[in-house]
Design a protein around this motif. Structure first.
Motif, PDB file in Angstrom:
ATOM      1  N   LEU A   1     -24.023  67.740  13.045  1.00  0.00           N
ATOM      2  CA  LEU A   1     -24.264  67.097  14.336  1.00  0.00           C
ATOM      3  C   LEU A   1     -24.492  65.609  14.114  1.00  0.00           C
ATOM      4  O   LEU A   1     -25.422  65.207  13.404  1.00  0.00           O
ATOM      5  N   ALA A   2     -23.647  64.783  14.733  1.00  0.00           N
ATOM      6  CA  ALA A   2     -23.779  63.335  14.586  1.00  0.00           C
ATOM      7  C   ALA A   2     -22.832  62.647  15.556  1.00  0.00           C
ATOM      8  O   ALA A   2     -21.880  63.253  16.056  1.00  0.00           O
ATOM      9  N   GLY A   3     -23.087  61.370  15.809  1.00  0.00           N
ATOM     10  CA  GLY A   3     -22.093  60.532  16.440  1.00  0.00           C
ATOM     11  C   GLY A   3     -21.057  60.151  15.394  1.00  0.00           C
ATOM     12  O   GLY A   3     -21.184  60.511  14.211  1.00  0.00           O
TER      13      GLY A   3
ATOM     14  N   GLU B   1     -13.913  53.704  14.011  1.00  0.00           N
ATOM     15  CA  GLU B   1     -13.163  52.698  13.257  1.00  0.00           C
ATOM     16  C   GLU B   1     -13.050  53.079  11.786  1.00  0.00           C
ATOM     17  O   GLU B   1     -11.990  52.936  11.173  1.00  0.00           O
ATOM     18  N   ALA B   2     -14.146  53.587  11.204  1.00  0.00           N
ATOM     19  CA  ALA B   2     -14.144  53.945   9.780  1.00  0.00           C
ATOM     20  C   ALA B   2     -14.362  55.438   9.560  1.00  0.00           C
ATOM     21  O   ALA B   2     -14.351  55.909   8.417  1.00  0.00           O
ATOM     22  N   ASN B   3     -14.597  56.199  10.645  1.00  0.00           N
ATOM     23  CA  ASN B   3     -14.716  57.660  10.612  1.00  0.00           C
ATOM     24  C   ASN B   3     -15.971  58.176   9.920  1.00  0.00           C
ATOM     25  O   ASN B   3     -16.044  59.353   9.575  1.00  0.00           O
ATOM     26  N   GLY B   4     -16.950  57.315   9.735  1.00  0.00           N
ATOM     27  CA  GLY B   4     -18.221  57.763   9.200  1.00  0.00           C
ATOM     28  C   GLY B   4     -19.247  57.901  10.304  1.00  0.00           C
ATOM     29  O   GLY B   4     -18.912  58.013  11.486  1.00  0.00           O
ATOM     30  N   THR B   5     -20.512  57.891   9.932  1.00  0.00           N
ATOM     31  CA  THR B   5     -21.584  57.955  10.926  1.00  0.00           C
ATOM     32  C   THR B   5     -22.799  57.213  10.398  1.00  0.00           C
ATOM     33  O   THR B   5     -22.878  56.867   9.221  1.00  0.00           O
ATOM     34  N   TRP B   6     -23.748  56.961  11.278  1.00  0.00           N
ATOM     35  CA  TRP B   6     -24.950  56.202  10.937  1.00  0.00           C
ATOM     36  C   TRP B   6     -26.175  57.103  10.822  1.00  0.00           C
ATOM     37  O   TRP B   6     -27.141  56.757  10.178  1.00  0.00           O
TER      38      TRP B   6
ATOM     39  N   GLY C   1     -20.734  54.037   6.154  1.00  0.00           N
ATOM     40  CA  GLY C   1     -20.914  55.217   6.986  1.00  0.00           C
ATOM     41  C   GLY C   1     -20.489  56.508   6.325  1.00  0.00           C
ATOM     42  O   GLY C   1     -20.932  57.589   6.726  1.00  0.00           O
ATOM     43  N   GLU C   2     -19.644  56.426   5.301  1.00  0.00           N
ATOM     44  CA  GLU C   2     -19.231  57.645   4.615  1.00  0.00           C
ATOM     45  C   GLU C   2     -20.371  58.240   3.789  1.00  0.00           C
ATOM     46  O   GLU C   2     -20.355  59.427   3.475  1.00  0.00           O
ATOM     47  N   LEU C   3     -21.371  57.421   3.436  1.00  0.00           N
ATOM     48  CA  LEU C   3     -22.489  57.918   2.644  1.00  0.00           C
ATOM     49  C   LEU C   3     -23.299  58.953   3.415  1.00  0.00           C
ATOM     50  O   LEU C   3     -23.749  59.954   2.854  1.00  0.00           O
ATOM     51  N   VAL C   4     -23.497  58.698   4.701  1.00  0.00           N
ATOM     52  CA  VAL C   4     -24.180  59.666   5.565  1.00  0.00           C
ATOM     53  C   VAL C   4     -23.320  60.913   5.717  1.00  0.00           C
ATOM     54  O   VAL C   4     -23.778  62.050   5.541  1.00  0.00           O
ATOM     55  N   ALA C   5     -22.048  60.704   6.059  1.00  0.00           N
ATOM     56  CA  ALA C   5     -21.146  61.829   6.297  1.00  0.00           C
ATOM     57  C   ALA C   5     -20.984  62.693   5.051  1.00  0.00           C
ATOM     58  O   ALA C   5     -20.987  63.934   5.142  1.00  0.00           O
TER      59      ALA C   5
END
Length: 260
Positions: A43-45, A49-54, A83-87
């Motif tokens: 579950l995330a926004g 643009e980069a397909n990751g999340t915060w 943002g890929e680090l979170v994902a």
């Protein structure tokens, strides 16, 4: 994500409370919180643009959130999106959230830290969280207490961090019940820091002033979302995300709740 506050193990009814704002350019395309089709436990926004999340969470209690380190003189335009680090943490096999997985992921962060511009990554699960800073190559455990994290390391007390930590600490210590609207109110504080207390991060006075409040609103950049993550004594996780327009008006509030 530009600021987050954590109240950990201070209340019996809600042993974990996280309240966070994501600050970003209004033009950057973003999807609101939902369970991802490619990873239905996540579950995330999503940053389109980069397909990751915060910031995000999984159905089994895996948690991650990111803040950028503000250092305009050391920006690598070819760096990998943070943002890929979170994902990547949240996409793991739902069974792999215990200490071994956390230690392995920390080792990966340390090994790859030069591939990214400066960041703080909060990661772990509802039982234990830590913050990794790739600039200092340091790790800080989230123990009992209230913590604040913005665009410096977790031990740097910027005025808005101190303000939010004080407000959240007072709230969890003195309120008989937790009202989520009160937590959203803390995230809406828009008072600017006194000039004498402003950090000097190399972006100039006007921007230092504009970014010195918990809730930010400028012509092109500001607080896009506020997110609450609460885990109660029954191990029920509640997630609420509130999205804002470029004028600071509430566009939508999304709420999710599930047992871990």
């Amino acid at each position: 994500m530009c600021i987050l506050f954590i109240a950990n193990k201070l209340r019996d009814d809600y042993p974990l409370i996280i309240a966070a704002n994501r600050d970003e350019f209004y033009a950057r395309p973003t999807a609101p919180s939902s369970f991802w089709k490619s990873h239905p436990h996540l579950l995330a926004g999503q940053d389109l643009e980069a397909n990751g999340t915060w910031m995000g969470v999984t159905r089994n209690g895996n948690i991650a959130a990111l803040t950028n380190v503000r250092d305009p003189h050391n920006i690598n335009k070819n760096a990998v999106s943070r943002g890929e680090l979170v994902a990547n943490w949240l996409k793991q096999d739902p069974a792999d959230i215990e200490g071994v997985a956390q230690a392995q992921y920390l080792a990966t962060l340390e090994k790859t830290r030069h591939q990214y511009n400066g960041y703080n990554l909060l990661f772990g699960d509802t039982k234990g969280l830590r913050v990794y800073n790739n600039v200092n190559n340091s790790t800080h455990a989230i123990d009992t207490g209230v913590y604040g994290l913005s665009n410096a390391d977790i031990v740097t007390a910027w005025p808005k961090v101190t303000q939010g930590v004080t407000a959240l600490n007072d709230y969890v210590a003195n309120k008989s019940t937790i009202d989520k609207e009160d937590l959203f109110d803390i995230l809406r504080h828009d008072n600017k820091a006194d000039d004498a207390l402003l950090p000097d991060t190399g972006i100039g006075y006007e921007w230092e002033k504009a970014l010195s409040s918990i809730f930010i609103q400028t012509e092109k950049y500001g607080t896009r979302t506020s997110t609450l993550l609460l885990v109660d004594k029954n191990n029920t996780l509640t997630w609420k995300e509130r999205r804002f327009s470029d004028r600071g008006e509430t566009l939508e509030t999304r709420a999710f709740s599930f047992s871990i």
